[in-house]
Design a protein around this motif. Sequence first.
Motif, PDB file in Angstrom:
ATOM      1  N   ASP A  97       0.946  -1.119   0.018  1.00 33.51           N
ATOM      2  CA  ASP A  97      -0.151  -0.086   0.094  1.00 33.51           C
ATOM      3  C   ASP A  97       0.955   1.380  -0.109  1.00 33.51           C
ATOM      4  O   ASP A  97       0.231   2.510   0.110  1.00 33.51           O
ATOM      5  N   THR A  98       2.240   1.202  -0.148  1.00 25.45           N
ATOM      6  CA  THR A  98       2.868   2.175  -0.252  1.00 25.45           C
ATOM      7  C   THR A  98       2.777   3.060  -1.829  1.00 25.45           C
ATOM      8  O   THR A  98       2.761   2.137  -2.931  1.00 25.45           O
ATOM      9  N   THR A  99       2.836   4.077  -1.703  1.00 27.80           N
ATOM     10  CA  THR A  99       2.641   4.953  -3.100  1.00 27.80           C
ATOM     11  C   THR A  99       3.974   5.155  -3.535  1.00 27.80           C
ATOM     12  O   THR A  99       4.967   5.527  -2.985  1.00 27.80           O
ATOM     13  N   ALA A 100       4.101   4.844  -5.080  1.00 29.40           N
ATOM     14  CA  ALA A 100       5.393   4.848  -5.725  1.00 29.40           C
ATOM     15  C   ALA A 100       5.515   5.141  -7.227  1.00 29.40           C
ATOM     16  O   ALA A 100       4.240   5.088  -7.569  1.00 29.40           O
ATOM     17  N   GLU A 101       6.168   5.813  -7.475  1.00 30.45           N
ATOM     18  CA  GLU A 101       6.079   6.515  -8.948  1.00 30.45           C
ATOM     19  C   GLU A 101       6.417   5.435  -9.933  1.00 30.45           C
ATOM     20  O   GLU A 101       7.437   4.714  -9.801  1.00 30.45           O
ATOM     21  N   VAL A 102       5.616   5.197 -10.903  1.00 30.15           N
ATOM     22  CA  VAL A 102       5.603   4.315 -11.801  1.00 30.15           C
ATOM     23  C   VAL A 102       6.044   4.811 -13.191  1.00 30.15           C
ATOM     24  O   VAL A 102       5.241   5.811 -13.766  1.00 30.15           O
ATOM     25  N   GLU A 103       7.174   4.243 -13.941  1.00 29.73           N
ATOM     26  CA  GLU A 103       7.434   4.998 -15.300  1.00 29.73           C
ATOM     27  C   GLU A 103       6.802   3.773 -16.328  1.00 29.73           C
ATOM     28  O   GLU A 103       7.000   2.587 -15.962  1.00 29.73           O
ATOM     29  N   TYR A 104       6.416   4.312 -17.263  1.00 25.07           N
ATOM     30  CA  TYR A 104       5.842   3.466 -18.266  1.00 25.07           C
ATOM     31  C   TYR A 104       6.064   3.934 -19.763  1.00 25.07           C
ATOM     32  O   TYR A 104       6.217   5.144 -19.965  1.00 25.07           O
ATOM     33  N   CYS A 105       6.194   3.044 -20.908  1.00 26.28           N
ATOM     34  CA  CYS A 105       6.251   3.731 -22.110  1.00 26.28           C
ATOM     35  C   CYS A 105       4.969   4.107 -22.600  1.00 26.28           C
ATOM     36  O   CYS A 105       3.970   3.136 -22.565  1.00 26.28           O
ATOM     37  N   LEU A 106       4.869   5.188 -23.272  1.00 30.16           N
ATOM     38  CA  LEU A 106       3.716   5.453 -23.923  1.00 30.16           C
ATOM     39  C   LEU A 106       3.034   4.802 -24.799  1.00 30.16           C
ATOM     40  O   LEU A 106       1.950   4.710 -25.164  1.00 30.16           O
ATOM     41  N   ASN A 107       4.069   4.050 -25.966  1.00 28.69           N
ATOM     42  CA  ASN A 107       3.573   3.344 -26.747  1.00 28.69           C
ATOM     43  C   ASN A 107       2.976   1.794 -26.180  1.00 28.69           C
ATOM     44  O   ASN A 107       2.498   1.230 -27.101  1.00 28.69           O
ATOM     45  N   ARG A 108       3.515   1.753 -25.124  1.00 29.55           N
ATOM     46  CA  ARG A 108       3.311   0.368 -24.700  1.00 29.55           C
ATOM     47  C   ARG A 108       3.085   0.552 -22.955  1.00 29.55           C
ATOM     48  O   ARG A 108       3.975   0.121 -22.236  1.00 29.55           O
ATOM     49  N   PRO A 109       1.955   0.950 -22.771  1.00 30.29           N
ATOM     50  CA  PRO A 109       1.711   1.079 -21.119  1.00 30.29           C
ATOM     51  C   PRO A 109       2.049  -0.004 -20.179  1.00 30.29           C
ATOM     52  O   PRO A 109       2.340   0.139 -18.734  1.00 30.29           O
ATOM     53  N   SER A 110       1.767  -1.105 -20.466  1.00 28.22           N
ATOM     54  CA  SER A 110       2.121  -2.427 -19.721  1.00 28.22           C
ATOM     55  C   SER A 110       3.408  -2.371 -19.557  1.00 28.22           C
ATOM     56  O   SER A 110       3.787  -3.280 -18.421  1.00 28.22           O
ATOM     57  N   LEU A 111       4.288  -2.146 -20.407  1.00 25.95           N
ATOM     58  CA  LEU A 111       5.896  -1.991 -20.019  1.00 25.95           C
ATOM     59  C   LEU A 111       6.190  -1.015 -19.049  1.00 25.95           C
ATOM     60  O   LEU A 111       6.187   0.247 -19.323  1.00 25.95           O
ATOM     61  N   SER A 112       6.550  -1.318 -17.836  1.00 25.13           N
ATOM     62  CA  SER A 112       6.686  -0.280 -16.756  1.00 25.13           C
ATOM     63  C   SER A 112       7.685  -0.801 -15.526  1.00 25.13           C
ATOM     64  O   SER A 112       8.355  -2.008 -15.699  1.00 25.13           O
ATOM     65  N   ARG A 113       8.059   0.209 -14.868  1.00 26.55           N
ATOM     66  CA  ARG A 113       9.021  -0.335 -13.696  1.00 26.55           C
ATOM     67  C   ARG A 113       8.702   0.934 -12.776  1.00 26.55           C
ATOM     68  O   ARG A 113       8.445   2.110 -13.180  1.00 26.55           O
ATOM     69  N   LEU A 114       9.237   0.574 -11.358  1.00 21.29           N
ATOM     70  CA  LEU A 114       9.072   1.644 -10.599  1.00 21.29           C
ATOM     71  C   LEU A 114      10.450   2.659 -10.933  1.00 21.29           C
ATOM     72  O   LEU A 114      11.243   2.152 -11.260  1.00 21.29           O
ATOM     73  N   LYS A 115      10.431   3.887 -10.390  1.00 18.83           N
ATOM     74  CA  LYS A 115      11.298   4.977 -10.637  1.00 18.83           C
ATOM     75  C   LYS A 115      12.642   4.231  -9.833  1.00 18.83           C
ATOM     76  O   LYS A 115      12.658   3.940  -9.028  1.00 18.83           O
ATOM     77  N   ASN A 116      13.665   4.383 -10.762  1.00 24.55           N
ATOM     78  CA  ASN A 116      15.057   4.111 -10.132  1.00 24.55           C
ATOM     79  C   ASN A 116      15.253   2.686 -10.033  1.00 24.55           C
ATOM     80  O   ASN A 116      16.020   2.171  -9.131  1.00 24.55           O
ATOM     81  N   THR A 117      14.396   1.751 -10.719  1.00 23.15           N
ATOM     82  CA  THR A 117      14.448   0.256 -10.478  1.00 23.15           C
ATOM     83  C   THR A 117      14.850  -0.201 -11.893  1.00 23.15           C
ATOM     84  O   THR A 117      14.932   0.368 -12.985  1.00 23.15           O
ATOM     85  N   ASN A 118      15.130  -1.533 -12.018  1.00 24.65           N
ATOM     86  CA  ASN A 118      15.122  -2.370 -13.092  1.00 24.65           C
ATOM     87  C   ASN A 118      13.903  -3.273 -13.610  1.00 24.65           C
ATOM     88  O   ASN A 118      13.473  -3.750 -12.771  1.00 24.65           O
ATOM     89  N   THR A 119      14.031  -3.684 -14.687  1.00 25.81           N
ATOM     90  CA  THR A 119      13.007  -4.577 -15.097  1.00 25.81           C
ATOM     91  C   THR A 119      13.457  -6.071 -14.929  1.00 25.81           C
ATOM     92  O   THR A 119      12.583  -7.056 -15.127  1.00 25.81           O
ATOM     93  N   GLY A 120      14.744  -6.282 -14.532  1.00 28.20           N
ATOM     94  CA  GLY A 120      15.451  -7.550 -14.315  1.00 28.20           C
ATOM     95  C   GLY A 120      16.180  -7.366 -13.264  1.00 28.20           C
ATOM     96  O   GLY A 120      16.842  -6.382 -12.725  1.00 28.20           O
ATOM     97  N   PRO A 121      16.721  -8.520 -12.571  1.00 25.10           N
ATOM     98  CA  PRO A 121      17.589  -8.427 -11.411  1.00 25.10           C
ATOM     99  C   PRO A 121      18.833  -7.977 -11.489  1.00 25.10           C
ATOM    100  O   PRO A 121      19.410  -7.355 -10.817  1.00 25.10           O
ATOM    101  N   PHE A 122      19.580  -8.117 -12.686  1.00 23.11           N
ATOM    102  CA  PHE A 122      21.221  -7.739 -12.933  1.00 23.11           C
ATOM    103  C   PHE A 122      21.048  -6.240 -13.507  1.00 23.11           C
ATOM    104  O   PHE A 122      22.152  -5.561 -13.867  1.00 23.11           O
TER     105      PHE A 122
END
Length: 242
Positions: A97-122
């Motif tokens: 329930d913490t609020t966090a900023e989500v970045e997403y691609c305008l042409n593909r909104p389902s592709l996203s990540r939290l601000k300053n994070t990665n879409t993969g572990p490495f």
Amino acid sequence: MKLTSKEIIHLFARSLLLWFGLPFIAVGLYVVTASDWLGVHFYFTPLASVPGRVVGSQETNFAIDEERVYETFYRYQVQGQALVGSSFSTVAPMRPDTTAEVEYCLNRPSLSRLKNTNTGPFGFMGLIAGLVFICMGSTIVSKTLLAKWRILAILKDIAVTQAICQKLEAKAFRSDDTKDDYVAHYLYRANGHQYMHLSETIENNIVGKNELIAYQQNAPDNAVLVADLPPFLQAKISDICK
């Protein structure tokens, strides 16, 4: 000279470089699949951001510089459409329930990540490292396979002659481990022409020494020293020469 399937497998399986290169490819593929390869989209497409709500976090089996990587799951909305996503970071996990900023691609909104994070572990650097490993392994494996195919071509259309070592040269790239490695230049004749064969060696007193060399009759520049072949092939060639 004909080889059985078992002998061909034996020829390839004996190559240490082949088995050395395959782990590089395996490690590279593992790192690439676990890296931020989807994050490439964030560098080349327009982005937008919206507030999101954290659903939960979990510890992964990955670590970077001995810091555990966490996967965080979240929900967000784009133009009334409810979406879910997850991203990875070494930062301590967020509470639900913490609020966090989500970045997403305008042409593909389902592709996203939290601000300053990665879409993969490495992360993105993991992608680069994985690709480097794959390239190194592929180079080693491809060179090894090519060398074995050249040997097979020689054996299918084989002729044997004497070659004499004319000179030794120090390897162009040398380290402390290879400071005593040389490139030997062997001269041999085939079909009325002279050819030069290069072979790596650690011996420094072989100038003027004769060696048996096997070459492909319809392509005499494709040759290999008999002494560089596996023992079972040396025995087969010895029977031919009798």
